[in-house]
Design a protein around this motif. Sequence first.
Motif, PDB file in Angstrom:
ATOM      1  N   TRP A   8       0.132 -12.923  16.097  1.00  9.35           N
ATOM      2  CA  TRP A   8      -1.093 -12.908  15.299  1.00  9.35           C
ATOM      3  C   TRP A   8      -1.486 -11.453  15.059  1.00  9.35           C
ATOM      4  CZ3 TRP A   8      -4.602 -17.216  17.883  1.00  9.35           C
ATOM      5  CH2 TRP A   8      -3.951 -18.449  17.750  1.00  9.35           C
ATOM      6  N   TYR A   9      -1.385 -11.032  13.813  1.00 11.73           N
ATOM      7  CA  TYR A   9      -1.624  -9.646  13.450  1.00 11.73           C
ATOM      8  C   TYR A   9      -2.917  -9.476  12.657  1.00 11.73           C
ATOM      9  CZ  TYR A   9       0.786 -11.922   9.576  1.00 11.73           C
ATOM     10  OH  TYR A   9       1.164 -12.831   8.618  1.00 11.73           O
ATOM     11  N   ASP A  10      -3.691 -10.553  12.490  1.00  9.11           N
ATOM     12  CA  ASP A  10      -4.834 -10.509  11.568  1.00  9.11           C
ATOM     13  C   ASP A  10      -6.151 -10.930  12.213  1.00  9.11           C
ATOM     14  OD1 ASP A  10      -3.924 -13.069  11.943  1.00  9.11           O
ATOM     15  OD2 ASP A  10      -4.196 -13.707   9.860  1.00  9.11           O
ATOM     16  N   VAL A  11      -6.234 -10.918  13.550  1.00  9.41           N
ATOM     17  CA  VAL A  11      -7.481 -11.308  14.215  1.00  9.41           C
ATOM     18  C   VAL A  11      -7.832 -10.275  15.290  1.00  9.41           C
ATOM     19  CG1 VAL A  11      -7.454 -13.784  13.747  1.00  9.41           C
ATOM     20  CG2 VAL A  11      -6.106 -12.890  15.655  1.00  9.41           C
ATOM     21  N   ALA A  12      -7.741  -9.010  14.929  1.00 11.91           N
ATOM     22  CA  ALA A  12      -8.040  -7.934  15.872  1.00 11.91           C
ATOM     23  C   ALA A  12      -9.539  -7.859  16.146  1.00 11.91           C
ATOM     24  CB  ALA A  12      -7.550  -6.602  15.312  1.00 11.91           C
ATOM     25  N   ASP A  13      -9.901  -7.186  17.236  1.00 14.58           N
ATOM     26  CA  ASP A  13     -11.309  -7.005  17.605  1.00 14.58           C
ATOM     27  C   ASP A  13     -11.881  -5.814  16.847  1.00 14.58           C
ATOM     28  OD1 ASP A  13     -11.193  -9.119  19.424  1.00 14.58           O
ATOM     29  OD2 ASP A  13     -10.443  -7.817  21.003  1.00 14.58           O
ATOM     30  N   THR A  14     -12.051  -5.983  15.536  1.00  9.95           N
ATOM     31  CA  THR A  14     -12.507  -4.870  14.708  1.00  9.95           C
ATOM     32  C   THR A  14     -14.014  -4.843  14.530  1.00  9.95           C
ATOM     33  OG1 THR A  14     -12.087  -6.246  12.745  1.00  9.95           O
ATOM     34  CG2 THR A  14     -10.343  -4.727  13.446  1.00  9.95           C
ATOM     35  N   GLU A  15     -14.660  -5.996  14.589  1.00  4.14           N
ATOM     36  CA  GLU A  15     -16.104  -6.058  14.384  1.00  4.14           C
ATOM     37  C   GLU A  15     -16.742  -6.801  15.548  1.00  4.14           C
ATOM     38  OE1 GLU A  15     -16.989  -7.777  10.651  1.00  4.14           O
ATOM     39  OE2 GLU A  15     -15.920  -6.265   9.483  1.00  4.14           O
ATOM     40  N   LYS A  16     -17.855  -6.262  16.045  1.00  4.44           N
ATOM     41  CA  LYS A  16     -18.573  -6.891  17.141  1.00  4.44           C
ATOM     42  C   LYS A  16     -20.013  -7.151  16.735  1.00  4.44           C
ATOM     43  CE  LYS A  16     -15.851  -5.212  21.050  1.00  4.44           C
ATOM     44  NZ  LYS A  16     -15.919  -4.707  22.439  1.00  4.44           N
ATOM     45  N   ASP A  63     -23.397  -5.571  21.963  1.00  4.06           N
ATOM     46  CA  ASP A  63     -22.900  -4.448  22.753  1.00  4.06           C
ATOM     47  C   ASP A  63     -22.095  -4.910  23.955  1.00  4.06           C
ATOM     48  OD1 ASP A  63     -24.063  -2.518  21.123  1.00  4.06           O
ATOM     49  OD2 ASP A  63     -25.992  -2.647  22.158  1.00  4.06           O
ATOM     50  N   TYR A  64     -21.769  -6.190  23.997  1.00  7.60           N
ATOM     51  CA  TYR A  64     -21.035  -6.694  25.150  1.00  7.60           C
ATOM     52  C   TYR A  64     -19.636  -6.085  25.154  1.00  7.60           C
ATOM     53  CZ  TYR A  64     -20.465  -9.944  29.006  1.00  7.60           C
ATOM     54  OH  TYR A  64     -20.307 -10.478  30.260  1.00  7.60           O
ATOM     55  N   PRO A  65     -19.191  -5.497  26.269  1.00  8.97           N
ATOM     56  CA  PRO A  65     -17.980  -4.669  26.259  1.00  8.97           C
ATOM     57  C   PRO A  65     -16.674  -5.410  26.018  1.00  8.97           C
ATOM     58  CG  PRO A  65     -18.823  -4.926  28.494  1.00  8.97           C
ATOM     59  CD  PRO A  65     -19.858  -5.502  27.582  1.00  8.97           C
ATOM     60  N   THR A  66     -16.586  -6.686  26.394  1.00  8.98           N
ATOM     61  CA  THR A  66     -15.312  -7.399  26.265  1.00  8.98           C
ATOM     62  C   THR A  66     -15.364  -8.460  25.163  1.00  8.98           C
ATOM     63  OG1 THR A  66     -16.000  -8.947  27.996  1.00  8.98           O
ATOM     64  CG2 THR A  66     -14.711  -7.026  28.673  1.00  8.98           C
ATOM     65  N   GLU A  67     -16.251  -8.296  24.201  1.00 10.19           N
ATOM     66  CA  GLU A  67     -16.401  -9.291  23.139  1.00 10.19           C
ATOM     67  C   GLU A  67     -15.120  -9.414  22.315  1.00 10.19           C
ATOM     68  OE1 GLU A  67     -19.057  -9.977  19.076  1.00 10.19           O
ATOM     69  OE2 GLU A  67     -19.819  -8.711  20.685  1.00 10.19           O
ATOM     70  N   LYS A  68     -14.719 -10.647  22.032  1.00  9.81           N
ATOM     71  CA  LYS A  68     -13.549 -10.918  21.203  1.00  9.81           C
ATOM     72  C   LYS A  68     -13.996 -11.271  19.782  1.00  9.81           C
ATOM     73  CE  LYS A  68     -10.600 -10.212  24.485  1.00  9.81           C
ATOM     74  NZ  LYS A  68     -11.545  -9.714  25.484  1.00  9.81           N
ATOM     75  N   SER A  69     -13.090 -11.120  18.835  1.00  8.14           N
ATOM     76  CA  SER A  69     -13.440 -11.314  17.433  1.00  8.14           C
ATOM     77  C   SER A  69     -13.693 -12.783  17.124  1.00  8.14           C
ATOM     78  CB  SER A  69     -12.323 -10.788  16.535  1.00  8.14           C
ATOM     79  OG  SER A  69     -11.160 -11.573  16.672  1.00  8.14           O
ATOM     80  N   ALA A  70     -14.652 -13.018  16.240  1.00  6.93           N
ATOM     81  CA  ALA A  70     -14.954 -14.383  15.818  1.00  6.93           C
ATOM     82  C   ALA A  70     -13.761 -15.008  15.098  1.00  6.93           C
ATOM     83  CB  ALA A  70     -16.188 -14.393  14.919  1.00  6.93           C
ATOM     84  N   SER A  71     -12.991 -14.199  14.359  1.00  4.52           N
ATOM     85  CA  SER A  71     -11.844 -14.741  13.622  1.00  4.52           C
ATOM     86  C   SER A  71     -10.792 -15.300  14.571  1.00  4.52           C
ATOM     87  CB  SER A  71     -11.232 -13.668  12.722  1.00  4.52           C
ATOM     88  OG  SER A  71     -10.853 -12.531  13.485  1.00  4.52           O
ATOM     89  N   LEU A  72     -10.627 -14.695  15.750  1.00  6.13           N
ATOM     90  CA  LEU A  72      -9.698 -15.220  16.748  1.00  6.13           C
ATOM     91  C   LEU A  72     -10.148 -16.592  17.229  1.00  6.13           C
ATOM     92  CD1 LEU A  72      -7.387 -14.981  18.854  1.00  6.13           C
ATOM     93  CD2 LEU A  72      -9.021 -13.813  20.343  1.00  6.13           C
ATOM     94  N   LEU A  73     -11.428 -16.727  17.563  1.00  7.73           N
ATOM     95  CA  LEU A  73     -11.924 -18.022  18.037  1.00  7.73           C
ATOM     96  C   LEU A  73     -11.945 -19.056  16.934  1.00  7.73           C
ATOM     97  CD1 LEU A  73     -12.739 -18.650  20.947  1.00  7.73           C
ATOM     98  CD2 LEU A  73     -12.729 -16.216  20.474  1.00  7.73           C
TER      99      LEU A  73
END
Length: 472
Positions: free
Chosen positions: A351-359, A362-372
């Motif tokens: 998966w190359y299109d669901v990176a953690d680019t936007e949060k 301020d939570y430090p380990t937040e994952k991208s919404a697109s991944l979920l």
Amino acid sequence: MAKVSARKVRADKPTGKGMRTKKAAVTPSPVVPVKKTEVKITAAKGRPMLTWVGKRPLSHVTAFPAQHIETFDPTGSFGGKPAIPDIWKDWPAAYPKGGLLFHGDNKEILAHLLANGFRGKVNLIYIDPPFDSGADYVRKVSLRGAKGTAKLDGESYTLGEQIQYTDIWANDNYLQFMYERLMLLKELLTEDGSIWLHSDAHRSHFLRCLLEEVFGADNFRNEVVREKQRGGKHHANLSVGSIHDTLLHFSKGETFTWNEVRREIPERILLERYPLEDEIGRYALADCTNFKVSRPNLTYEFLGFNRTWKWTKEEMLRKYEEGEVVQIAPGNIPRRKVRPNPEGDKLQSIWYDVADTEKESDYPTEKSASLLERIIDVSSNPFSIVLDCFIGSGTTAAVAQKLGRRWIGCDINKGAIQTTAKRLQTIIREQIEAQEQRPLTLPLGEGDRHREDAEPVPAQLALTVWRVNDYD
């Protein structure tokens, strides 16, 4: 159209900023059993079996009661009939029909859920547990009247920072910690349910062994490599950069929920994968030969090469005349043109299109919404129950709410509970406003799942916050 009135009800003190409430007598406080009970757990019988110092099988756990902290119910749905009542037939009567957010040790929370009617009810579990990375995770905190830059003696963090959690473990303790929680999570899954475990290179090999022991090696579905960033840190120039993490997908049984999806190919991947271009569009050159050598009807001479080909000679000649098969230069073996599918790629294991680019926090380990979104979309259906017992910033619950799923979230960190509750309250208010503009009364069908103009019907427009075993 008249505005929908909003009201919040509390049964205890608010848990933090952004969660202030006022009393309202119209909504009764939810009631759950207050008696401490013992919950039996099925033994793990999968292979292989990982061994560590102090490994203890989990045969039973103690389930503690839950204390109701807060209700967020802007439409009053708890006091009346749910908008879509049939989806709640499997919901335990002890809890109101809405999102559930629990504060406490997730081992005790999972035991509480098992003891109170959720055994075999959860359709999808996603967890992003500590990675055993040896790091402290810190978030910024706004302080009134101070810049927040001063430090306390003996502390490495400023007054404007707050430790979310410390990811420092003794290896054996970490394995026991995860082993016990995976055992409990399996008990909560439906027979066609799935679990997705998010990890990285530190412990993913151990976690896969634990998952195979708990769920069985036959129920391993795939290992997904996710590109989390472009350009990673090098370790003193002694190794390659680390730009990925790992998702391990296991099902509870042989059959499991799976919704095939396609994804648009990003331009950078399109250029890398299809480097050539003609009047029709982009393409790549691929092999024309057939690896099944025992195919006499496909074995013949073509353009000076005697091979077993993919097609009959007549079909090969037709493709050559139409330009689909080409010979770049005399003496080169013929190659075929491969073009991108206009409907996009089928989902593969990279998966190359669901990176953690936007949060969103301020939570430090937040994952991208697109991944979920991808995980929830492929492994659950509208109104399914989605569980995340390491909820963090609340991305799993937020995406489940937007996609019309029911959800349960847990975390031991009060900051995570506050962040998640505030985030979900905002989403629910937005959904109520959207329904005022364009009411949605029917769930989306299978054919509507990926329509660009489709909006999933919210499974709930309310949530409650709970505390298990008075943990703080």
